[in-house]
Design a protein around this motif. Structure first.
Motif, PDB file in Angstrom:
ATOM      1  N   GLN A 160       0.840  -1.187   0.000  1.00 59.20           N
ATOM      2  CA  GLN A 160       0.000   0.000   0.000  1.00 59.20           C
ATOM      3  C   GLN A 160       0.881   1.245   0.000  1.00 59.20           C
ATOM      4  OE1 GLN A 160      -2.738  -0.256   3.276  1.00 59.20           O
ATOM      5  NE2 GLN A 160      -3.597  -2.196   2.593  1.00 59.20           N
ATOM      6  N   PRO A 161       0.391   2.350  -0.607  1.00 54.25           N
ATOM      7  CA  PRO A 161       1.228   3.552  -0.731  1.00 54.25           C
ATOM      8  C   PRO A 161       1.812   4.038   0.587  1.00 54.25           C
ATOM      9  CG  PRO A 161      -0.735   3.770  -2.088  1.00 54.25           C
ATOM     10  CD  PRO A 161      -0.916   2.515  -1.285  1.00 54.25           C
ATOM     11  N   GLU A 168      10.411   3.454   2.483  1.00 54.29           N
ATOM     12  CA  GLU A 168      11.453   4.187   1.752  1.00 54.29           C
ATOM     13  C   GLU A 168      12.099   5.256   2.619  1.00 54.29           C
ATOM     14  OE1 GLU A 168       9.258   5.385  -1.674  1.00 54.29           O
ATOM     15  OE2 GLU A 168       9.146   3.334  -2.471  1.00 54.29           O
ATOM     16  N   ASP A 169      11.317   5.878   3.498  1.00 55.55           N
ATOM     17  CA  ASP A 169      11.891   6.852   4.436  1.00 55.55           C
ATOM     18  C   ASP A 169      12.921   6.182   5.339  1.00 55.55           C
ATOM     19  OD1 ASP A 169      10.297   8.847   3.418  1.00 55.55           O
ATOM     20  OD2 ASP A 169       8.787   8.735   5.011  1.00 55.55           O
ATOM     21  N   VAL A 193      12.913  -1.828  -6.063  1.00 53.92           N
ATOM     22  CA  VAL A 193      12.351  -0.514  -6.418  1.00 53.92           C
ATOM     23  C   VAL A 193      12.269   0.382  -5.181  1.00 53.92           C
ATOM     24  CG1 VAL A 193      10.297   0.680  -7.276  1.00 53.92           C
ATOM     25  CG2 VAL A 193      11.117  -1.380  -8.428  1.00 53.92           C
ATOM     26  N   HIS A 194      11.933  -0.198  -4.037  1.00 54.22           N
ATOM     27  CA  HIS A 194      11.951   0.583  -2.790  1.00 54.22           C
ATOM     28  C   HIS A 194      13.334   1.203  -2.570  1.00 54.22           C
ATOM     29  CE1 HIS A 194       8.504  -2.054  -0.935  1.00 54.22           C
ATOM     30  NE2 HIS A 194       8.049  -1.151  -1.782  1.00 54.22           N
ATOM     31  N   VAL A 195      14.378   0.409  -2.796  1.00 55.81           N
ATOM     32  CA  VAL A 195      15.739   0.903  -2.581  1.00 55.81           C
ATOM     33  C   VAL A 195      16.063   2.018  -3.577  1.00 55.81           C
ATOM     34  CG1 VAL A 195      18.173   0.297  -2.442  1.00 55.81           C
ATOM     35  CG2 VAL A 195      16.457  -1.341  -1.664  1.00 55.81           C
ATOM     36  N   GLN A 200      16.925   7.947  -4.305  1.00 56.69           N
ATOM     37  CA  GLN A 200      16.556   9.252  -4.848  1.00 56.69           C
ATOM     38  C   GLN A 200      16.206  10.221  -3.719  1.00 56.69           C
ATOM     39  OE1 GLN A 200      13.411   8.067  -7.517  1.00 56.69           O
ATOM     40  NE2 GLN A 200      14.822   7.653  -9.194  1.00 56.69           N
ATOM     41  N   GLN A 201      15.530   9.715  -2.710  1.00 55.63           N
ATOM     42  CA  GLN A 201      15.166  10.550  -1.566  1.00 55.63           C
ATOM     43  C   GLN A 201      16.408  11.009  -0.800  1.00 55.63           C
ATOM     44  OE1 GLN A 201      11.952   9.001   0.841  1.00 55.63           O
ATOM     45  NE2 GLN A 201      12.848   9.837   2.704  1.00 55.63           N
TER      46      GLN A 201
END
Length: 394
Positions: A160-161, A168-169, A193-195, A200-201
């Motif tokens: 879920q978003p 990701e945080d 993809v999470h990584v 990018q963050q």
């Protein structure tokens, strides 16, 4: 009328790996079996076995971890093959699983060969398949005298978003603690993809500072990521062949005891995309040059332009490339072009003239000369062979 065995295939059809499995089962059936097939592509039968079993079947292939479905099917004398990636072994149900430890070993070898010194694993705590891939990665690194750190959290079962953003945080904070460049092996492509998003963050460059490798080769997910994600494919063709042959034999009267209780299917070789398309080199000029070549090889960049962009002479660039990469900048440019040519030959129907133009060659004849020199085959033969392999599920 010919009596055809009735076979139900239970899986979640929206997953690319499962769609690929269905395609491979269709190829197996075309050449080896005469089944009447029903595809339960919502896996409803795993949740409500009676809904499925009341119709009467000779055989079932199930990719869901449903104890009730397998138990009730066997009580009714239905031949079953278990493709669920769980550690549960069920009586009278031959089971096929990915060799997750081998996938971990492959990930370790991929990164070690690229010269990385620092390694990390990102996975899901408590999921057997993820922990097996972690253990294989750690073991593979240990054989090369390397160690790694890990990041693992519990997967809620449905992505879920809000959960993904929170993950990701946390990953971004974790990545900031790791030495760079670092090679991160993710338990699957979703985690990879999470990584990427966490990098990018945290403002880390992929793959220059963080190289990332996933598993399953969910090509849509991998290609949607920016940069695209390298991945280790599951061998769905071998899954289909082994599962199909086993079910066919069971329906013809073979006993489950005649087959191995558990068969592990080895992974295929790494599909390299942007997220690992780098050699880990400490020389900043060479690292920048490699990045520039990957980005502009197909736009006609020259060795002189690369040297100018990284602010060193051509002769010094040549010397450092041979020291750190083992080949010249010109060969690196050609290798990058050939990678793109291969992708276009397999994934498009573009003419050789159009492919040559997109790959940075003025004449298709010269592209063919370069391609044959580096691959020992012609572009046309490579395309034809790829189509032949795809037609038989390889």
């Amino acid at each position: 009328m010919i009596d055809r065995p009735r076979v139900a295939i239970v899986l979640r059809g929206w997953l690319e790996e499962n769609l690929n499995l269905l395609h491979s089962l269709a190829k197996f059936k075309r050449f080896n079996a005469n089944w009447h097939v029903f595809v339960d592509d919502l896996a409803r039968g795993a949740e409500d076995p009676d809904w499925l079993l009341d119709q009467g079947w000779d055989g079932i292939i199930c990719k869901e971890n449903s104890d009730e479905l397998f138990r009730k099917a066997r009580e009714r004398g239905i031949a079953c093959v278990d493709l669920s990636d769980s550690g549960v072994l069920r009586a009278d149900c031959p089971k096929f699983r990915p060799n997750n430890v081998a996938a971990g070993h492959l990930g370790a070898e991929h990164f070690v060969e690229k010269g990385f010194r620092h390694f990390a694993f990102c996975g899901f705590k408590g999921d057997l398949w993820s922990e097996e891939r972690r253990d294989g990665f750690v073991e593979g690194l240990a054989l090369a005298g390397k160690k790694c750190t890990t990041f693992e959290t519990v997967y809620p079962g449905v992505s879920q978003p809000a959960w993904e953003f929170a993950e990701e945080d946390e990953m971004a904070r974790w990545l900031k603690t790791l030495p760079k460049p670092v090679a991160v092996f993710a338990c699957n492509d979703l985690r990879a993809v999470h990584v990427v998003n966490a990098c990018q963050q945290a403002d880390f460059r992929v793959p220059e500072e963080v190289a990332i490798l996933g598993v399953n080769n969910d090509s849509a997910r991998c290609e949607l990521s920016a940069p695209s994600v390298s991945s280790i494919p599951v061998d769905v063709s071998e899954y289909a062949r082994a599962a199909g042959a086993t079910l066919e034999a069971l329906m013809k009267g073979a006993e489950p005891k005649d087959f191995k209780e558990l068969t592990l299917i080895d992974p295929l070789e790494v599909v390299t995309r942007r997220s690992t398309s780098i050699m880990a080199v400490e020389d900043q000029a060479v690292a920048q040059a490699l990045n520039l070549i990957r980005e502009r090889a197909c736009k006609g960049i020259t060795v002189e332009e690369v040297a100018k962009a990284v602010h060193i002479s051509r002769s010094l660039l040549e010397k450092r490339f041979r020291q750190y990469v083992g080949r010249s900048p010109q060969v690196e440019i050609r290798q990058a072009q050939v990678i793109q040519i291969k992708q276009m030959l397999v994934e498009t129907e573009y003419s050789l003239a159009h492919i040559a133009e997109m790959a940075g060659f003025e004449h298709p004849e010269y592209m063919s000369v370069v391609f044959k020199r580096l691959t020992h085959t012609t572009p046309s033969a490579y395309r034809r062979k790829s189509k032949e392999l795809a037609s038989v599920g390889l």
